[in-house]
Design a protein around this motif. Structure first.
Motif, PDB file in Angstrom:
ATOM      1  N   GLU A   1       0.835  -1.195   0.000  1.00  0.00           N
ATOM      2  CA  GLU A   1       0.000   0.000   0.000  1.00  0.00           C
ATOM      3  C   GLU A   1       0.874   1.251   0.000  1.00  0.00           C
ATOM      4  O   GLU A   1       2.071   1.195   0.271  1.00  0.00           O
ATOM      5  CB  GLU A   1      -0.853   0.038   1.275  1.00  0.00           C
TER       6      GLU A   1
ATOM      7  N   SER B   1      -9.246  -8.381  -1.830  1.00  0.00           N
ATOM      8  CA  SER B   1      -9.836  -7.069  -2.091  1.00  0.00           C
ATOM      9  C   SER B   1     -10.033  -6.821  -3.588  1.00  0.00           C
ATOM     10  O   SER B   1     -10.602  -5.814  -3.980  1.00  0.00           O
ATOM     11  CB  SER B   1      -8.961  -5.972  -1.484  1.00  0.00           C
TER      12      SER B   1
ATOM     13  N   PRO C   1     -12.441  -4.764   1.403  1.00  0.00           N
ATOM     14  CA  PRO C   1     -11.142  -4.188   1.743  1.00  0.00           C
ATOM     15  C   PRO C   1     -10.530  -4.879   2.954  1.00  0.00           C
ATOM     16  O   PRO C   1     -11.223  -5.599   3.676  1.00  0.00           O
ATOM     17  CB  PRO C   1     -11.489  -2.738   2.073  1.00  0.00           C
TER      18      PRO C   1
ATOM     19  N   LYS D   1      -9.567  -4.511   6.522  1.00  0.00           N
ATOM     20  CA  LYS D   1     -10.076  -3.553   7.506  1.00  0.00           C
ATOM     21  C   LYS D   1      -8.927  -2.760   8.141  1.00  0.00           C
ATOM     22  O   LYS D   1      -7.827  -3.266   8.292  1.00  0.00           O
ATOM     23  CB  LYS D   1     -10.858  -4.295   8.594  1.00  0.00           C
TER      24      LYS D   1
END
Lengths: 331, 308
Positions: free
Chosen positions: A45, A259, A272, A274
């Protein structure tokens, strides 16, 4: 086919940003191995430390505030963290080059693209200005832009073309290692595919090894040989492309795949992972993923997992695989 | 580009009309009778009245103004009330001195301002940066005339190294040039520093480093050219401003320039002289501005593509 010679070996690399508001632990003891001609996908990410890792390899982490705290970056048998700045400068753009995320801002607006490509050739190869310019023209043709546009300025090009110019700069000196930091994120989807194809073809043509930084697993599937999943400055799972896509092990990796909506299932809402990425100035204790992990047990908050090798280089950093957390199947 | 320049030159017409109208009105409204001034305090009233009639000073304001414009278009701006010589002859006689002082002052400013600004930016918050920023603050805040007087006190009166005034060769240029250059240097330093600080954080600077460009070249080639636009603006403004006559400095150093000419003319209510000087100053200022805008195009190709 491909010679299996080791090109890059990163061990225990840690990079922190030291600011008045605390220390940002961007990269925390990662290990990466890369062979010649191989492509590694570095996935994670935003804020996982991917770009910092890349800048660390180039030794371009802005200092201050960034500082490489520890580790070894062995490239062709030499530790890049031990050589002088002058030696490192000769490697940048020559043996290791980098493609940046945003083509709109990565080219100098007051220099022609020809000058910008020729510059890197002039620095690293013993050629005259004119020869460098000629070679720059060839590079431009190679990435699919007519030579006639050598004297144009960046503002006269579209985003996709600017990224091609940047690729031309990166590949002009035929590097051993290409680091591509989200090279397609800023481009629209049709152009993304073109740019990826181009990079893939050129990489194979020149037998360049590549670290492709992305958060897009689709891109990884298309281009990479192996994958490292990064979370909160750590690599939580390393595997070959097939291993990872067929048999993801780490709960975070499984979450990433979960996801992505599947074509053959009816999906009302995306699933997603969490929670949010932890604050890098204040990372959780134990396993850094435990606050978001559906399998987390008490022990995960206290004990930091070791890297466990499962099979054929498939490595994962999770207490489940150390046998310390009892979970039948990570799904 | 040519079209752009022509367009800008045409814009000078309304500028000059506006400037002359304002200055003419002010000169008309200020007390004092030019005829009286020409003839002297003790002149008999009927002689003064006769001269007023001759000079057209009894006509309404608008008539006087349009007569001035009409003559001006023919290139005749009249004669100075005090010296009786054509005004532009006087101005052109003074202009070389002003130009010389301006160029010297701006050179001092550039030679100090740009390098100090670059070093300050690349070594932000270092001792050098802090010292030069304090210096720059002093430079802008010090009154020019006071600094000039201090220089005279030290270098002319006490040390007797340099002349205190007049325009006699290179040595007489040093002190006024430093006086003028100091405040301009301070402005240029600050502008260079902030502009460079912004540029060296840009992605393309990182790209240049990733190409293996020498750090020196990253700064002086990649960064400086991008940082140049605001620097050119400040240098241009200072240049235009000084060309209009650095009144205080010219007075302190008894420099025979346009600035002093203008001040003297105002004091003597020498209307034609004032008008001509102001027109001259505004035209040179506009020209310098135009030059700056043209220079932009050479520095930044993105601006060039906008000049159509």
């Amino acid at each position: 086919m491909r010679e299996n010679k080791e090109l890059l070996n990163i061990e225990n690399l840690a990079i922190h940003y030291i600011t008045d508001d605390g220390t940002v632990k961007a990269v925390n003891g990662i290990n990466i191995k890369l062979n010649k001609g191989e492509t590694l996908g570095l996935v994670g990410e935003t804020g996982a430390g991917k770009t910092t890792t890349a800048l660390g390899i180039m030794r371009l982490v802005p200092n201050p505030p960034g500082e490489i705290m520890s580790g070894v970056i062995e490239f062709e048998g030499r530790d890049l963290l031990k050589i002088s700045e002058e030696e490192m400068r000769k490697i940048r753009g020559n043996k290791i080059s980098m493609i940046f995320q945003d083509p709109m801002t990565s080219l100098n607006p007051v220099m022609t693209v020809g000058e910008q490509i020729a510059e890197v050739i002039e620095i690293h190869q013993n050629v005259s200005k004119q020869e460098a310019m000629e070679k720059a023209g060839e590079m431009l043709e190679l990435v699919g832009i007519p030579k006639a546009r050598l004297n144009d300025y960046p503002h006269q090009f579209s985003g996709g073309m600017k990224q091609r110019v940047i690729i031309a700069i990166a590949l002009a000196c035929n590097p051993q290692l290409l680091i591509a930091d989200e090279p397609t994120t800023a481009l629209d989807v049709t152009i993304q595919a073109q740019v990826l194809d181009l990079m893939n073809n050129l990489k194979n043509e020149f037998n360049t090894a590549m670290i492709l930084i992305t958060h897009d697993l689709g891109v990884v599937a298309e281009v990479c040989d192996k994958v490292a999943i990064m979370y909160a400055g750590e690599i939580v799972e390393t595997a070959s492309l097939e291993q990872l896509f067929e048999n993801p092990k780490h709960p975070y990796t499984v979450g990433l795949f979960g996801s992505i909506p599947k074509l053959d299932e009816e999906v009302d809402r995306l699933k997603p992972i969490k929670g949010l990425m932890p604050d890098p100035t204040n990372l959780p204790s134990g396993c850094k993923f435990h606050p978001r992990c559906p399998y987390a047990k008490d022990i995960c908050t206290k004990k930091e997992p070791k890297v466990t090798e499962l099979e054929n280089g498939h490595k994962v950093k999770c207490l489940i695989y150390e046998g310390l957390v009892d979970v039948k199947e990570v799904k | 580009m040519h079209k752009y320049i022509l367009h800008r030159l045409l814009l000078l017409i309304p500028v000059i009309l506006g400037v002359t109208f304002i200055v003419y009105s002010i000169m008309y409204l200020t007390p004092g009778d030019p005829a009286q001034i020409i003839l002297g305090e003790s002149a008999p009233p009927e002689k003064v009245e006769q001269l007023r009639e001759e000079m057209g000073l009894n006509d309404p304001f608008i008539v006087q103004y349009f007569r001035f414009i009409k003559n001006g278009l023919k290139g005749d701006f009249g004669r100075s009330y005090s010296t009786r010589r054509p005004v532009f002859e006087e101005i052109f006689a003074r202009f070389p001195a002003t130009l010389k002082l301006t160029i010297a002052g701006v050179l001092v400013a550039i030679i100090i301002g740009i390098p100090v600004g670059i070093i300050s930016a690349t070594k932000q918050y270092s001792l050098f940066d802090n010292v030069s920023m304090v210096g720059a603050l002093l430079g802008v805040s010090m009154p020019n005339f006071w600094f000039g007087l201090m220089l005279v006190l030290v270098f002319s009166v006490t040390l007797k190294w340099l002349p205190s005034g007049g325009d006699n060769g290179l040595s007489s240029l040093v002190l006024p040039a430093i006086t003028l250059g100091t405040s301009a240097a301070a402005l240029i330093t600050r502008m260079t520093r902030s502009s460079m600080l912004e540029v060296i954080r840009q992605d393309y600077i990182r790209t240049a480093r990733a190409k293996g460009v020498l750090e020196k070249k990253v700064i002086n080639k990649h960064a400086l050219k991008n940082a140049l636009i605001p620097i050119i603006t400040v240098v241009g403004l200072q240049f235009g401003y000084l060309l209009g006559g650095a009144v205080l400095t010219e007075t302190v150093f008894s420099w025979p320039g346009v600035g002093r000419l203008l001040v003297d003319a105002i004091r003597q209510k020498d209307t034609p002289m004032v008008l001509a000087s102001v027109v001259f100053v505004s035209v040179t200022f506009s020209f310098v501005n135009l030059m700056v805008d043209i220079l932009y195009a050479y520095v930044d190709p993105r601006i060039k593509s906008q000049y159509k």
